[in-house]
Design a protein around this motif. Structure first.
Motif, PDB file in Angstrom:
ATOM      1  N   GLN A  71      -6.047  -4.125  -1.551  1.00 55.48           N
ATOM      2  CA  GLN A  71      -5.207  -4.942  -2.411  1.00 55.48           C
ATOM      3  C   GLN A  71      -3.730  -4.770  -2.045  1.00 55.48           C
ATOM      4  OE1 GLN A  71      -6.117  -3.864  -6.416  1.00 55.48           O
ATOM      5  NE2 GLN A  71      -8.158  -4.836  -6.398  1.00 55.48           N
ATOM      6  N   GLY A  72      -3.026  -5.891  -2.002  1.00 60.20           N
ATOM      7  CA  GLY A  72      -1.590  -5.861  -1.710  1.00 60.20           C
ATOM      8  C   GLY A  72      -1.234  -5.811  -0.239  1.00 60.20           C
ATOM      9  N   ARG A  73      -2.190  -5.809   0.663  1.00 60.98           N
ATOM     10  CA  ARG A  73      -1.913  -5.768   2.099  1.00 60.98           C
ATOM     11  C   ARG A  73      -1.787  -7.193   2.643  1.00 60.98           C
ATOM     12  NH1 ARG A  73      -2.461  -0.868   4.495  1.00 60.98           N
ATOM     13  NH2 ARG A  73      -3.423   0.792   3.243  1.00 60.98           N
ATOM     14  N   PRO A  74      -1.026  -7.336   3.745  1.00 56.93           N
ATOM     15  CA  PRO A  74      -0.840  -8.671   4.336  1.00 56.93           C
ATOM     16  C   PRO A  74      -2.156  -9.209   4.852  1.00 56.93           C
ATOM     17  CG  PRO A  74       0.823  -7.151   5.143  1.00 56.93           C
ATOM     18  CD  PRO A  74      -0.179  -6.333   4.405  1.00 56.93           C
ATOM     19  N   PRO A  75      -2.322 -10.541   4.818  1.00 55.79           N
ATOM     20  CA  PRO A  75      -3.566 -11.128   5.309  1.00 55.79           C
ATOM     21  C   PRO A  75      -3.835 -10.823   6.767  1.00 55.79           C
ATOM     22  CG  PRO A  75      -2.364 -12.703   3.963  1.00 55.79           C
ATOM     23  CD  PRO A  75      -1.447 -11.532   4.179  1.00 55.79           C
ATOM     24  N   ARG A  76      -2.772 -10.794   7.621  1.00 59.74           N
ATOM     25  CA  ARG A  76      -3.004 -10.538   9.035  1.00 59.74           C
ATOM     26  C   ARG A  76      -3.607  -9.149   9.243  1.00 59.74           C
ATOM     27  NH1 ARG A  76       2.295 -13.000  12.258  1.00 59.74           N
ATOM     28  NH2 ARG A  76       1.957 -15.194  11.643  1.00 59.74           N
ATOM     29  N   GLU A  77      -3.084  -8.187   8.510  1.00 62.12           N
ATOM     30  CA  GLU A  77      -3.610  -6.829   8.642  1.00 62.12           C
ATOM     31  C   GLU A  77      -5.066  -6.771   8.176  1.00 62.12           C
ATOM     32  OE1 GLU A  77      -2.766  -2.281   7.005  1.00 62.12           O
ATOM     33  OE2 GLU A  77      -1.371  -3.917   6.525  1.00 62.12           O
TER      34      GLU A  77
END
Length: 340
Positions: A71-77
């Motif tokens: 949760q809260g991480r960038p979509p690319r990552e």
């Protein structure tokens, strides 16, 4: 001149309004195109969402700690991590991905079955307690009833056979006594369990009733040693003994005196008269007979005549009934003399 100027102003305002309307139409067209583009993009995203949800379901249950870490991480990552994890999962393609869900499901089923097993064990224990209590009550009722019938049998037999003695003896089963005599009486030793280990019914405590009687001053005899008339006396004594314990409203007796001697027929007639006139529990006896003793003791007499294949039942007087049985007795004596 004023009119021309006003006309030019109106024409200029009209041209300006047309220009604004055309600009608005172009904006509406552009917005429609943008809306259609957004709707198409929305449909694509919905399909992608459903596809991702399907893949998540195929992955099985995801631990809450892993969900919290994403949760809260960038979509690319997240996409990079997903690709990396998918690549690693290809090495476990032979592993059941639903094992965790199945384990949780089977664990719940096992807990439910264990709870059900405990309930059935408690119900089984209660049923066994009830069976034990009913068996005890049954045995007590059998013993109580037998004692009453045995006591009455002694009294009735002594009344029917002056100077005679009679007794009813309860025989215990082999499982209750454990001796050879019980096995012979019961046929085979009782079994407490079946071949598959399931407990069987409890063995019966008693296997039967033995009759021991003495006519006059002779030796004690069993039923096998008695003549036909003596067996009839014993059977009547048992019937009258049971009648004293549990009387019925009426009894229908068919030629019970056919094999009896005159003294026993008179004794039976006296007993029927006494039982039918009992003030506490009067009983009605309906008998068929060809002997004078029961005819003389009866309160009402009915004659049955057969003529032209039709039977008729009429009330007859004591004299008519006696004449009939005496005539029948004479015919029997003549037939016996001719046969001799």
């Amino acid at each position: 001149a004023d009119r021309r100027r006003a006309a030019r102003e109106h024409r200029a305002a009209l041209d300006e309004a047309k220009t604004e309307a055309e600009a608005l139409e172009r904006e509406l067209l552009e917005e429609d195109k943008a809306r259609e583009k957004l709707m198409g993009s929305r449909e694509v995203q919905v399909r992608r969402r459903d596809e991702l949800a399907r893949k998540i379901r195929e992955l099985g249950s995801v631990p809450e700690a892993a969900m919290a870490g994403c949760q809260g991480r960038p979509p690319r990552e997240l996409h990079r991590r997903l690709a990396k994890v998918s690549e690693a999962l290809r090495g476990f393609s032979h592993v059941n991905r639903k094992a965790l869900d199945q384990y949780v499901n089977f664990t719940e089923q096992r807990a439910s079955l264990l709870t059900r097993q405990k309930e059935l064990e408690r119900a089984d224990a209660k049923i066994k307690e009830l069976i034990t209590a009913l068996d005890m009550r049954k045995e007590a009722a059998v013993e109580r009833t037998f004692k009453g019938v045995a006591k009455n049998f002694r009294e009735v037999f002594a009344e029917l056979v002056p100077g005679g003695r009679g007794a009813l003896v309860m025989q215990r089963s082999a499982a209750d006594e454990g001796g050879a005599e019980g096995e012979q009486a019961n046929g085979a030793p009782g079994s407490s369990s079946g071949g598959d280990g399931i407990p069987g019914p409890a063995p019966e405590k008693y296997s039967g009733v033995k009759v021991r009687v003495t006519f006059g001053h002779g030796e004690t005899m069993s039923m096998r040693q008695l003549s036909g008339g003596q067996k009839t006396v014993v059977a009547l004594a048992i019937i009258f003994a049971i009648q004293r314990v549990d009387p019925a409203p009426f009894y229908l007796l068919d030629e019970i005196d056919a094999a009896l001697d005159a003294q026993y027929r008179s004794a039976v007639a006296r007993m029927l008269t006494r039982l039918s006139g009992d003030a506490e529990s009067p009983t009605q006896f309906v008998t068929t007979t060809f002997r004078p003793e029961l005819v003389r003791a009866a309160e009402r007499r009915f004659g049955v005549r057969h003529s032209n294949r039709v039977s008729r039942v009429d009330v007859v007087s004591a004299e008519e009934a006696m004449d009939f049985v005496n005539a029948d007795g004479d015919e029997r004596e003549q037939a016996t003399a001719q046969g001799a």
